[in-house]
Design an enzyme around this catalytic site. Structure first.
Site, PDB file in Angstrom:
ATOM      1  N   LYS A   9       1.023  -1.242  -0.032  1.00  0.00           N
ATOM      2  CA  LYS A   9      -0.138   0.021   0.078  1.00  0.00           C
ATOM      3  C   LYS A   9       0.741   1.333  -0.034  1.00  0.00           C
ATOM      4  O   LYS A   9       2.035   1.335   0.278  1.00  0.00           O
ATOM      5  CB  LYS A   9      -0.907  -0.176   1.285  1.00  0.00           C
ATOM      6  CG  LYS A   9      -2.055  -1.190   1.154  1.00  0.00           C
ATOM      7  CD  LYS A   9      -2.800  -1.179   2.292  1.00  0.00           C
ATOM      8  CE  LYS A   9      -3.958  -2.376   2.416  1.00  0.00           C
ATOM      9  NZ  LYS A   9      -4.935  -2.099   3.435  1.00  0.00           N
ATOM     10  N   TYR A  49     -12.244  -2.170  -3.549  1.00  0.00           N
ATOM     11  CA  TYR A  49     -12.815  -2.182  -2.040  1.00  0.00           C
ATOM     12  C   TYR A  49     -14.293  -1.977  -2.131  1.00  0.00           C
ATOM     13  O   TYR A  49     -14.915  -1.916  -0.962  1.00  0.00           O
ATOM     14  CB  TYR A  49     -12.170  -0.837  -1.150  1.00  0.00           C
ATOM     15  CG  TYR A  49     -10.905  -1.480  -0.710  1.00  0.00           C
ATOM     16  CD1 TYR A  49     -10.345  -2.393   0.050  1.00  0.00           C
ATOM     17  CD2 TYR A  49      -9.871  -0.343  -1.116  1.00  0.00           C
ATOM     18  CE1 TYR A  49      -9.274  -2.740   0.352  1.00  0.00           C
ATOM     19  CE2 TYR A  49      -8.508  -0.504  -0.583  1.00  0.00           C
ATOM     20  CZ  TYR A  49      -8.174  -1.693   0.191  1.00  0.00           C
ATOM     21  OH  TYR A  49      -7.030  -2.083   0.595  1.00  0.00           O
ATOM     22  N   ASN A 112      -1.795  -0.252   7.230  1.00  0.00           N
ATOM     23  CA  ASN A 112      -1.318  -1.455   7.664  1.00  0.00           C
ATOM     24  C   ASN A 112      -0.907  -2.075   6.363  1.00  0.00           C
ATOM     25  O   ASN A 112      -0.588  -3.422   6.459  1.00  0.00           O
ATOM     26  CB  ASN A 112      -2.497  -2.314   7.791  1.00  0.00           C
ATOM     27  CG  ASN A 112      -3.749  -2.578   7.054  1.00  0.00           C
ATOM     28  OD1 ASN A 112      -3.471  -2.145   5.823  1.00  0.00           O
ATOM     29  ND2 ASN A 112      -4.605  -3.318   7.265  1.00  0.00           N
ATOM     30  N   HIS A 115      -1.863  -5.373   1.127  1.00  0.00           N
ATOM     31  CA  HIS A 115      -3.240  -5.942   0.986  1.00  0.00           C
ATOM     32  C   HIS A 115      -3.013  -7.375   0.378  1.00  0.00           C
ATOM     33  O   HIS A 115      -1.942  -7.573  -0.328  1.00  0.00           O
ATOM     34  CB  HIS A 115      -4.033  -5.057  -0.080  1.00  0.00           C
ATOM     35  CG  HIS A 115      -5.149  -5.999  -0.810  1.00  0.00           C
ATOM     36  ND1 HIS A 115      -6.547  -5.992  -0.214  1.00  0.00           N
ATOM     37  CD2 HIS A 115      -5.236  -6.866  -1.788  1.00  0.00           C
ATOM     38  CE1 HIS A 115      -7.170  -6.872  -0.663  1.00  0.00           C
ATOM     39  NE2 HIS A 115      -6.386  -7.380  -1.708  1.00  0.00           N
ATOM     40  N   GLU A 126      -9.616  -9.653  -7.995  1.00  0.00           N
ATOM     41  CA  GLU A 126      -8.536  -8.660  -8.034  1.00  0.00           C
ATOM     42  C   GLU A 126      -7.355  -8.698  -8.942  1.00  0.00           C
ATOM     43  O   GLU A 126      -6.973  -7.654  -9.463  1.00  0.00           O
ATOM     44  CB  GLU A 126      -8.018  -8.645  -6.582  1.00  0.00           C
ATOM     45  CG  GLU A 126      -8.953  -8.362  -5.396  1.00  0.00           C
ATOM     46  CD  GLU A 126      -8.717  -8.493  -4.086  1.00  0.00           C
ATOM     47  OE1 GLU A 126      -7.778  -9.242  -3.714  1.00  0.00           O
ATOM     48  OE2 GLU A 126      -9.627  -8.562  -3.175  1.00  0.00           O
TER      49      GLU A 126
HETATM   50  P1  DAT Z   1      -8.020  -6.913   4.973  1.00  0.00           P
HETATM   51  O1  DAT Z   1      -6.965  -5.690   4.380  1.00  0.00           O
HETATM   52  O2  DAT Z   1      -7.114  -7.644   6.136  1.00  0.00           O
HETATM   53  O3  DAT Z   1      -8.494  -7.896   4.066  1.00  0.00           O
HETATM   54  P2  DAT Z   1     -10.699  -5.857   5.317  1.00  0.00           P
HETATM   55  O4  DAT Z   1     -10.810  -6.346   3.880  1.00  0.00           O
HETATM   56  O5  DAT Z   1     -11.527  -5.942   6.333  1.00  0.00           O
HETATM   57  O6  DAT Z   1      -9.282  -6.285   5.875  1.00  0.00           O
HETATM   58  O7  DAT Z   1     -10.495  -4.178   5.128  1.00  0.00           O
HETATM   59  C1  DAT Z   1      -9.980  -3.505   4.036  1.00  0.00           C
HETATM   60  C2  DAT Z   1      -9.048  -2.616   4.531  1.00  0.00           C
HETATM   61  O8  DAT Z   1      -9.726  -1.587   5.179  1.00  0.00           O
HETATM   62  C3  DAT Z   1      -8.022  -2.850   5.690  1.00  0.00           C
HETATM   63  O9  DAT Z   1      -6.801  -3.363   5.112  1.00  0.00           O
HETATM   64  C4  DAT Z   1      -8.006  -1.343   6.468  1.00  0.00           C
HETATM   65  C5  DAT Z   1      -9.090  -0.705   6.227  1.00  0.00           C
HETATM   66  N1  DAT Z   1      -9.935  -0.792   7.207  1.00  0.00           N
HETATM   67  C6  DAT Z   1     -10.654  -2.306   7.833  1.00  0.00           C
HETATM   68  N2  DAT Z   1     -11.110  -1.830   9.030  1.00  0.00           N
HETATM   69  C7  DAT Z   1     -10.865  -0.396   9.208  1.00  0.00           C
HETATM   70  C8  DAT Z   1     -11.390   0.435  10.300  1.00  0.00           C
HETATM   71  N3  DAT Z   1     -12.161   0.011  11.271  1.00  0.00           N
HETATM   72  N4  DAT Z   1     -11.131   1.718  10.102  1.00  0.00           N
HETATM   73  C9  DAT Z   1     -10.371   2.062   9.141  1.00  0.00           C
HETATM   74  N5  DAT Z   1     -10.042   1.563   8.320  1.00  0.00           N
HETATM   75  C10 DAT Z   1     -10.114   0.137   8.208  1.00  0.00           C
HETATM   76 MG    MG Z   2      -9.862  -7.774   2.831  1.00  0.00          MG
END
Ligand code: DAT
Ligand code: MG
Length: 148
Positions: A9, A49, A112, A115, A126
């Protein structure tokens, strides 16, 4: 063989972690079949997303992922989708174990570092969003005989 979509990212690119992250998947024994540095458009970010469209952080997430270049990759290997998720660690770096990418390099959920696709269906979707067929390179490495 299974393929997954991984992306360093914007925070990971800015923090010069591309090499570190590639190195982890190379040393594990996975096989790189595509990679590029790119800016993500708002349209692509919203598609990528799409499952989070209704979440309160969606706008911030799209803003972040389009703010600076990402490093998009396709990796191949046995169980690479689930294993790469384990190597990344929990979504929120505060819960990610040391030794994982998010555990070692992340602090907050909104930055974080990486991805990774979470299922075969999302991997296929994707990869198709980010790569053209001709950008994926099929080749063999003799070292695979010592991994499999
Ligand atoms: P992952 O990236 O582990 O698949 P996800 O698909 O649940 O996680 O979410 C996608 C991204 O969105 C994640 O990497 C960071 C952001 N995100 C997730 N939960 C969040 C939150 N509560 N507040 C802010 N950003 C968040
Ligand atoms: Mg995800």
């Amino acid at each position: 063989m299974e393929k997954t979509f991984l992306m360093v990212k914007p925070d990971g690119v800015q923090r010069q972690l591309i090499g570190e992250i590639i190195s982890r998947f190379e040393r594990k024994g996975f096989h790189l079949v595509g990679a590029k540095l790119m800016k993500v458009s708002t349209e692509l970010a919203e598609k990528h997303y799409g499952e989070h469209k209704e979440r309160p952080f969606f706008g911030e997430l799209v803003q972040f992922i389009t703010s600076s270049p990402v490093f998009a990759m396709v990796w191949e290997g046995e169980n690479v989708i689930a294993t790469a998720r384990q190597m990344m660690g929990s979504t929120n770096p505060k819960d990610a174990l040391p030794g994982t990418i998010r555990g070692d390099f992340g602090v907050t959920v909104s930055k974080n570092v990486i991805h990774g696709s979470d299922s075969p269906e999302s991997a296929e979707r994707e990869i198709g969003l980010f790569f053209k067929q001709e950008e994926l390179v099929e080749y063999t490495k003799l070292i695979n005989d010592w991994i499999y």
